[in-house]
Design an enzyme around this catalytic site. Structure first.
Site, mmCIF file in Angstrom:
data_model
loop_
_atom_site.group_PDB
_atom_site.id
_atom_site.type_symbol
_atom_site.label_atom_id
_atom_site.label_comp_id
_atom_site.label_asym_id
_atom_site.label_seq_id
_atom_site.Cartn_x
_atom_site.Cartn_y
_atom_site.Cartn_z
ATOM 1 N N LEU A 63 41.195 85.285 -33.922
ATOM 2 C CA LEU A 63 42.511 84.941 -33.387
ATOM 3 C C LEU A 63 42.673 85.699 -32.077
ATOM 4 O O LEU A 63 42.275 86.865 -31.993
ATOM 5 C CB LEU A 63 43.639 85.334 -34.351
ATOM 6 C CG LEU A 63 43.760 84.564 -35.665
ATOM 7 C CD1 LEU A 63 44.881 85.154 -36.522
ATOM 8 C CD2 LEU A 63 44.014 83.084 -35.426
ATOM 9 N N ASP A 64 43.257 85.048 -31.072
ATOM 10 C CA ASP A 64 43.524 85.741 -29.820
ATOM 11 C C ASP A 64 44.353 86.988 -30.092
ATOM 12 O O ASP A 64 45.157 87.038 -31.033
ATOM 13 C CB ASP A 64 44.314 84.839 -28.859
ATOM 14 C CG ASP A 64 43.517 83.639 -28.394
ATOM 15 O OD1 ASP A 64 42.276 83.652 -28.526
ATOM 16 O OD2 ASP A 64 44.158 82.689 -27.897
ATOM 17 N N LYS A 65 44.193 87.992 -29.255
ATOM 18 C CA LYS A 65 44.937 89.239 -29.416
ATOM 19 C C LYS A 65 46.444 89.010 -29.596
ATOM 20 O O LYS A 65 47.047 89.605 -30.505
ATOM 21 C CB LYS A 65 44.676 90.154 -28.214
ATOM 22 C CG LYS A 65 45.421 91.478 -28.261
ATOM 23 C CD LYS A 65 45.134 92.312 -27.020
ATOM 24 C CE LYS A 65 45.941 93.609 -27.021
ATOM 25 N NZ LYS A 65 45.688 94.415 -25.798
#
Length: 268
Positions: A63-65
């Site tokens: 998951l993106d930050k």
């Protein structure tokens, strides 16, 4: 057995755990693992969960930050390989919720190939000028709202709550696809619109990316039963949904309850 211990300030919220798998509700702003892009960061989901469980964990996807939500790990290398194959064969389904600018179409499919986004530091040895890769995202509009505020060239502001189901797993796919159809996600500093991001910060005290991985559906790699893993949206996202009178548009267990970010697994 499935378990869902409550999260503390020093632990990650676990939404499912057995002897083979563990899934957490990753907070927005937390990296999955160490990255040279964010060399100043000292907290990572992989290390935090490893320390919390006292054993090695293997992340199955990313998951993106800034994206919150369901993040799945294996507890052994062979399970990681099996789940990795399931992802590669599109046998694991992901559902995201996003708050976007404008009145999005009622439903649709974004079939728009994406050129790989590369970082000048970490990807300096990667192949340059790669061709665009197939990328497909299904979406549906769940709710919409209009405010009498003028932003940019429009006399009023419009926003939509959107459910997205990516069929492929390209970097920043949902964020880039929604931008492609002119409905960027609120709070997206890279692919969004600064005027609308600032409007939400000033009017609703709402910062951060309004995108969350709410649900993950898969077949258990050992037991072969269907699993539906869910994680409630962040408290700030849930507050906006209630403020806009959108709670009816989502399952109740997708919303932050105020007690913790942990929800019991729904299995069938």
């Amino acid at each position: 057995m499935p378990s869902n211990p409550s999260a503390t300030s020093d632990s990650l919220a676990i939404v499912y755990q057995d002897e083979y798998l563990v899934a957490i509700n990753k907070p927005g702003g937390l990296l999955v693992h160490r990255s040279e892009i964010d060399r100043h960061e000292t907290r990572f989901a992989v290390q935090l969960l490893r320390d919390q469980l006292g054993q090695k964990v293997y992340p199955i996807h990313r998951l993106d930050k800034p994206t919150a939500g369901v993040l799945l790990f294996a507890l052994a290398p062979d399970i990681a390989r099996a789940l990795g194959n399931s992802f590669a064969n599109h046998q694991i389904n992901k559902t995201y919720v996003a708050l976007v600018r404008g009145f999005a179409p009622l439903n649709g499919v974004i079939d728009h190939p994406l050129v790989e986004e590369q970082d000048s530091y970490t990807d300096k040895l990667a192949r340059q000028n790669k061709p665009a890769q197939p990328a497909i995202t299904g979406f549906s509009r769940l709710a919409q709202v209009e405010f009498p505020f003028s932003i940019d060239k429009y006399p009023c502001t419009r926003y939509s709550l959107v459910k997205c189901e990516p069929k492929t797993g390209r970097k920043h796919q949902i964020r880039r696809h929604l931008k492609h159809i002119s409905h960027p996600i609120i709070g997206d500093a890279k692919h969004g619109k600064g005027q609308h991001n600032r409007f939400f910060q000033q009017q609703f005290d709402c910062a951060g990316l309004m995108l969350a991985a709410a649900e993950l559906r898969l077949t258990h790699p050992v037991h072969n039963n269907a699993l539906t893993l869910t994680a409630p949206l962040p408290a700030s996202f849930t507050r906006i949904i209630h403020q806009f009178d959108w709670a009816h548009a989502l399952p109740a267990h997708w919303l932050h309850s105020g007690d913790s970010d942990t929800k019991v697994i729904h299995a069938s």
